[in-house]
Design a protein around this motif. Structure first.
Motif, mmCIF file in Angstrom:
data_model
loop_
_atom_site.group_PDB
_atom_site.id
_atom_site.type_symbol
_atom_site.label_atom_id
_atom_site.label_comp_id
_atom_site.label_asym_id
_atom_site.label_seq_id
_atom_site.Cartn_x
_atom_site.Cartn_y
_atom_site.Cartn_z
ATOM 1 N N GLY A 25 -6.026 3.069 -2.795
ATOM 2 C CA GLY A 25 -5.552 2.191 -2.258
ATOM 3 C C GLY A 25 -4.206 1.826 -2.374
ATOM 4 O O GLY A 25 -3.742 2.162 -3.314
ATOM 5 N N ASN A 27 -0.558 -1.044 -1.646
ATOM 6 C CA ASN A 27 -0.198 -2.386 -1.336
ATOM 7 C C ASN A 27 1.214 -2.833 -1.330
ATOM 8 O O ASN A 27 1.694 -1.914 -1.663
ATOM 9 C CB ASN A 27 -0.987 -3.459 -2.376
ATOM 10 C CG ASN A 27 -0.663 -3.443 -3.573
ATOM 11 O OD1 ASN A 27 0.164 -2.710 -3.958
ATOM 12 N ND2 ASN A 27 -1.302 -4.160 -4.503
ATOM 13 N N VAL A 61 -4.910 -2.621 -6.613
ATOM 14 C CA VAL A 61 -4.894 -3.866 -5.829
ATOM 15 C C VAL A 61 -5.190 -5.161 -6.376
ATOM 16 O O VAL A 61 -5.469 -6.223 -5.813
ATOM 17 C CB VAL A 61 -5.752 -3.485 -4.566
ATOM 18 C CG1 VAL A 61 -5.678 -2.575 -3.705
ATOM 19 C CG2 VAL A 61 -7.197 -3.563 -5.205
ATOM 20 N N GLN A 97 -2.649 -4.833 2.189
ATOM 21 C CA GLN A 97 -3.358 -3.934 1.259
ATOM 22 C C GLN A 97 -3.989 -3.095 2.294
ATOM 23 O O GLN A 97 -4.544 -3.436 3.535
ATOM 24 C CB GLN A 97 -4.289 -4.858 0.506
ATOM 25 C CG GLN A 97 -5.260 -4.046 -0.232
ATOM 26 C CD GLN A 97 -6.306 -5.219 -0.997
ATOM 27 O OE1 GLN A 97 -5.625 -6.103 -1.664
ATOM 28 N NE2 GLN A 97 -7.776 -5.154 -0.900
ATOM 29 N N ASN A 99 -7.253 -0.219 1.753
ATOM 30 C CA ASN A 99 -8.344 0.088 0.660
ATOM 31 C C ASN A 99 -8.629 1.468 0.816
ATOM 32 O O ASN A 99 -8.240 2.080 1.710
ATOM 33 C CB ASN A 99 -9.598 -0.975 0.785
ATOM 34 C CG ASN A 99 -9.419 -2.254 0.880
ATOM 35 O OD1 ASN A 99 -8.764 -2.655 -0.326
ATOM 36 N ND2 ASN A 99 -10.023 -3.275 1.787
ATOM 37 N N GLU A 100 -9.104 1.847 -0.392
ATOM 38 C CA GLU A 100 -9.408 3.533 -0.631
ATOM 39 C C GLU A 100 -10.617 3.814 0.167
ATOM 40 O O GLU A 100 -10.504 4.906 0.732
ATOM 41 C CB GLU A 100 -9.707 3.506 -2.250
ATOM 42 C CG GLU A 100 -10.073 5.242 -2.520
ATOM 43 C CD GLU A 100 -10.068 5.396 -4.192
ATOM 44 O OE1 GLU A 100 -10.507 6.560 -4.378
ATOM 45 O OE2 GLU A 100 -10.016 4.631 -4.817
ATOM 46 N N ASP A 104 -13.658 -0.242 4.525
ATOM 47 C CA ASP A 104 -13.490 -1.275 3.763
ATOM 48 C C ASP A 104 -12.304 -2.153 4.262
ATOM 49 O O ASP A 104 -11.153 -1.866 3.934
ATOM 50 C CB ASP A 104 -13.477 -1.215 2.105
ATOM 51 C CG ASP A 104 -13.095 -2.236 1.306
ATOM 52 O OD1 ASP A 104 -13.277 -3.447 1.906
ATOM 53 O OD2 ASP A 104 -13.093 -2.197 0.033
ATOM 54 N N VAL A 128 -4.992 -6.652 5.926
ATOM 55 C CA VAL A 128 -5.672 -5.658 5.267
ATOM 56 C C VAL A 128 -5.924 -4.467 6.620
ATOM 57 O O VAL A 128 -6.276 -4.924 7.514
ATOM 58 C CB VAL A 128 -6.901 -5.966 4.752
ATOM 59 C CG1 VAL A 128 -7.441 -4.623 4.364
ATOM 60 C CG2 VAL A 128 -6.741 -6.917 3.463
#
Length: 231
Positions: A25, A27, A61, A97, A99-100, A104, A128
């Motif tokens: 992830g 950010n 994150v 952000q 996410n990994e 998500d 996101v």
């Protein structure tokens, strides 16, 4: 109160290249302007304009010393540049952000980071990456490049970012076009194809986040010129 958030191409592609560079992830911080006007029958209307993105870190994150240090450096940079090479009134306007895990697109652990930024910079937003939408768009872009497109119409693409805004009662909530109060204006058409081109040129490898800058102080965490000229 209504809130509109517009994301300019330069900011969007830096976010996407940051995500492309790391499997973990990532950010970062959003820079831009905030203005408040009047929305007929709906009270004040806030317009957040995101003009740039500063990649901060990868693999976390949540609030960390790296993030706190980055926020201090970014805020100092904004104050130094105000009225000169940066647009007048440029400020920190939010958090991004990626996410990994594929699929998500929730803010999750990033809520504390978004809270930290919003407390210092009111009216800030959070975005996101919706990796499912991005993955689908990239696959479509590849397929499109492999076909003869003569006479074929371009398919409208979905926004690859999900917008979150701070609600006094509920905290950070995902904006919905159906609520009539929050709107995200983000480049869509051709984004996947342009990202694929940038990747082919290796621009994601050239991107530097603040965490990398701490390992090499000569690394440019502002990524000046990243999207300009030859890679």
């Amino acid at each position: 109160m209504t809130k509109n958030c517009s994301v300019e191409p330069a900011a969007l592609y830096k976010i996407l290249l940051h995500s492309l560079k790391h499997t973990a992830g990532v950010n970062g911080v959003l820079l831009g302007t905030v203005s408040v006007g009047t929305a007929t029958g709906a009270g004040p209307a806030t317009a957040v304009r995101v003009v740039d993105a500063v990649p901060v870190g990868h693999g976390f994150v949540t609030l960390t010393p790296v993030l706190e240090m980055a926020l201090s450096q970014i805020e100092g940079y904004v104050h130094e540049q105000a009225g000169s090479t940066c647009p007048l009134g440029l400020r920190i306007v939010g958090y991004y952000q990626c996410n990994e895990r594929l699929g998500d697109s929730e803010l999750g652990g990033g809520r504390r980071v978004a809270d930290r930024i919003e407390a210092a910079f009111p009216d800030s937003v959070a975005v996101v990456l919706d990796s499912t939408v991005m993955d689908t768009a990239l696959q479509a872009a590849v397929a499109q490049q492999q076909q003869d497109q003569a006479g074929k119409q371009q398919v409208e693409e979905e926004p690859v970012l999900a917008l979150f805004v701070k609600d006094g009662m509920r905290g950070w909530v995902r904006a919905s076009a159906s609520d009539g109060k929050t709107r995200l204006h983000c480049p869509t058409q051709g984004v996947a194809a342009q990202l694929a081109q940038y990747a082919a040129e290796g621009r994601h490898r050239a991107l530097v986040d603040f965490e990398q800058h701490l390992d090499d102080i000569n690394a440019n965490w502002l990524n000046t010129g990243l999207l300009e000229g030859p890679a």
